[in-house]
Design a protein around this motif. Structure first.
Motif, short mmCIF file in Angstrom:
data_model
loop_
_atom_site.label_atom_id
_atom_site.label_comp_id
_atom_site.label_asym_id
_atom_site.label_seq_id
_atom_site.Cartn_x
_atom_site.Cartn_y
_atom_site.Cartn_z
N THR A 75 -41.27 18.93 61.97
CA THR A 75 -40.74 19.97 61.07
C THR A 75 -40.61 21.27 61.85
O THR A 75 -41.54 21.71 62.50
CB THR A 75 -41.66 20.16 59.86
N VAL A 76 -39.42 21.87 61.77
CA VAL A 76 -39.16 23.10 62.49
C VAL A 76 -38.66 24.16 61.51
O VAL A 76 -38.14 23.84 60.43
CB VAL A 76 -38.12 22.90 63.61
N THR A 77 -38.84 25.42 61.88
CA THR A 77 -38.39 26.55 61.06
C THR A 77 -37.51 27.46 61.91
O THR A 77 -37.94 27.93 62.96
CB THR A 77 -39.57 27.35 60.50
N LEU A 78 -36.29 27.66 61.45
CA LEU A 78 -35.37 28.58 62.15
C LEU A 78 -35.66 30.00 61.68
O LEU A 78 -35.55 30.30 60.49
CB LEU A 78 -33.92 28.20 61.86
N THR A 79 -36.01 30.87 62.61
CA THR A 79 -36.45 32.23 62.27
C THR A 79 -35.45 33.31 62.66
O THR A 79 -35.66 34.48 62.31
CB THR A 79 -37.80 32.52 62.96
#
Length: 199
Positions: free
Chosen positions: A29-33
């Motif tokens: 799971t990744v989060t684009l910031t």
């Protein structure tokens, strides 16, 4: 135990060993910031953690970099933006923070999600229909009189994406070696069994 029982048991054990050897690469799971853009005003794309966002506007669209977020407007030059994996694989579009005007998110599978205008900053969780997609397009409609349109703006941040686990099967050679070894053991047992029966 009869020879045929040995053979059946050997094949079953080999299959079980092969199944145990088959591993799965864990889901990520990744989060684009949107922390760093290659162009502070009109970047051509944004990449992070194996994902890329580009504008699909004809004749060369551009993005709008914000202060730790990404903006989209309804006028010419930007809409829609597309979110996808760089390697073209599937992913789950899980959620994001959003504020601004009317926005529509549409996936390659036909899933659609609409946010109505004048939306204060809030976190949105996407429905399961946005799982296992290969891209998501973000649209902002051009409201009002097209001759003098009043553009809408929206910003997105903290886009959460999940890359599903991919099975990695055990090499066929491992299975073959296991079966051969167990069949050899069964054959030796068969000889012992035959020798004992003739005594």
């Amino acid at each position: 135990m009869t020879p045929s029982s040995w053979i059946r048991r050997g094949i079953a054990i080999a299959a079980a060993l092969c199944a145990c050897a088959a591993t799965s690469a864990s889901a990520e799971t990744v989060t684009l910031t949107f922390a760093i853009f290659d162009d502070p005003l009109y970047p051509s794309s944004y990449s992070q953690a194996g994902f890329i966002i580009t504008s699909l506007y004809p004749d060369g669209g551009h993005l709008h970099a914000g202060d730790g977020n990404l903006w989209l407007h309804s006028r010419e030059g930007s809409s829609p933006y597309q979110i996808r994996r760089i390697d073209g694989g599937s992913f789950d579009f899980l959620g994001f923070d959003y504020q601004g005007g009317d926005s529509v998110f549409v996936s390659d599978t036909g899933a659609s999600y609409t946010i109505l205008g004048e939306q204060p900053l809030a976190t949105f969780a996407m429905p399961p229909s946005f799982h296992d997609v290969t891209y998501v397009n973000w649209y902002m409609n051009n409201p009002g009189d097209l001759d003098f349109p009043d553009p809408q703006w929206g910003s997105i941040d903290n886009v959460v994406l999940n890359i599903p686990a991919a099975p990695e099967p055990a090499p066929p050679a491992m299975f073959g070696i296991g079966v051969a070894g167990l069949l050899l053991a069964a054959r030796r047992s068969q000889r012992r069994y035959a020798g004992g029966a003739g005594a």
